[in-house]
Design an enzyme around this catalytic site. Structure first.
Site, PDB file in Angstrom:
ATOM      1  N   LEU A 111       0.866  -1.166   0.000  1.00 36.78           N
ATOM      2  CA  LEU A 111       0.000   0.000   0.000  1.00 36.78           C
ATOM      3  C   LEU A 111       0.905   1.218   0.000  1.00 36.78           C
ATOM      4  CD1 LEU A 111      -2.682  -1.003   2.695  1.00 36.78           C
ATOM      5  CD2 LEU A 111      -2.934  -1.058   0.207  1.00 36.78           C
ATOM      6  N   ASP A 112       0.505   2.268  -0.713  1.00 37.94           N
ATOM      7  CA  ASP A 112       1.301   3.483  -0.756  1.00 37.94           C
ATOM      8  C   ASP A 112       1.494   4.057   0.643  1.00 37.94           C
ATOM      9  OD1 ASP A 112       1.337   3.214  -3.489  1.00 37.94           O
ATOM     10  OD2 ASP A 112      -0.321   4.606  -3.815  1.00 37.94           O
ATOM     11  N   ILE A 113       2.503   4.878   0.806  1.00 36.47           N
ATOM     12  CA  ILE A 113       2.834   5.406   2.127  1.00 36.47           C
ATOM     13  C   ILE A 113       1.671   6.201   2.737  1.00 36.47           C
ATOM     14  CG2 ILE A 113       3.904   7.524   1.229  1.00 36.47           C
ATOM     15  CD1 ILE A 113       5.980   7.215   3.535  1.00 36.47           C
ATOM     16  N   HIS A 193       0.501   2.375  -7.925  1.00 38.73           N
ATOM     17  CA  HIS A 193      -0.437   3.491  -7.712  1.00 38.73           C
ATOM     18  C   HIS A 193      -1.729   3.304  -8.508  1.00 38.73           C
ATOM     19  CE1 HIS A 193       2.557   5.552  -5.442  1.00 38.73           C
ATOM     20  NE2 HIS A 193       3.275   5.966  -6.464  1.00 38.73           N
TER      21      HIS A 193
END
Length: 242
Positions: A111-113, A193
């Site tokens: 998962l993105d930051i 993303h």
């Protein structure tokens, strides 16, 4: 002469200690020489001896060492933490698992930051592959809040597959509006993303993103961001069917 079969449940003592992140193999040799390692209550001088990790009791410097072949944790990933095993700049999701026994845990997917929500932390590579492989069509459901206005035919566009800015076309996705001032999106893959890029392709920007589920695994609503728990037996059984 008959060949003696090796018990598959046996493991070298130094390998066991290395897998559990207690001592490296060279450290095990030194510790054994100094009598710091006990096996079933007796000092063990031979770090290459075979033990049965699920049966024998191993103690190092007075600390019992438990064994786990596989570990499975559900984490509610918070923002500001990266989905990695190590990072020189940010804290990692693996570092949040305080009670882990093994040193080879990793996040199954990423998962993105700035994205929150469900993340499976494990060392079961086969399971992770089944969950993440696009050909298995494992649903991943996200809750998103966006800035901008969706086109009137947004649901149809997502169902057909969105063409991203680089020309890549995604697999068909399911878009549901009206969920707590946000949107539910179900996808079957995990491109870089991807969710954010899908909305950008239709003129919108994601301002908040949270993963709610992955296949049969649903985020425990009692877990606050940064909290985790071990998977239940029922959850493990359901995952094995993926």
């Amino acid at each position: 002469m008959a060949v003696k079969k090796t018990d598959k449940k046996e493991m070298r003592l130094d390998k066991f200690l290395a897998e559990m992140g207690v001592l490296t193999r060279s450290q095990s040799r030194e510790a054994a020489k100094k009598g710091r390692i006990l096996v079933n209550g007796e000092a063990e001088k031979r770090p290459d001896r075979k033990i049965r990790p699920e049966e024998d009791k191993v103690v190092v410097d007075g600390r019992p060492i438990a064994y786990a072949k596989y570990e499975y944790y559900m984490l509610n990933k918070p923002q500001g933490v990266v989905s990695a095993t190590e990072d020189g700049r940010y804290p990692t999701v693996v570092e949040l698992i305080d009670e882990k026994l093994r040193k080879d845990l990793f996040p199954a997917g990423r998962l993105d930051i700035d994205t929150e929500g469900l993340l499976l932390i494990t060392n079961d590579g086969a399971l992770a592959h089944r969950l993440l492989s696009p050909k298995n069509h494992v649903d991943k459901i996200y809750f998103a809040k966006i800035c901008g206005t969706l086109p009137a035919n947004a649901k149809e566009l997502f169902q057909e597959g969105i063409v991203l800015s680089d020309g890549t076309k995604t697999m068909p996705a399911k878009l549901e509006t009206g969920a707590e001032d946000g949107i539910l999106l179900t996808i079957h893959e995990g491109k870089f993303h991807q969710v954010k890029r899908m909305f950008e392709a239709v003129g919108c920007q994601v301002v908040y993103l949270k993963r709610l589920s992955m296949g049969p695994l649903v985020l425990d609503e009692n877990l606050k961001p940064g909290e985790y728990r071990k998977l239940t037996e029922k959850e493990l059984e359901q995952l094995q069917l993926c």
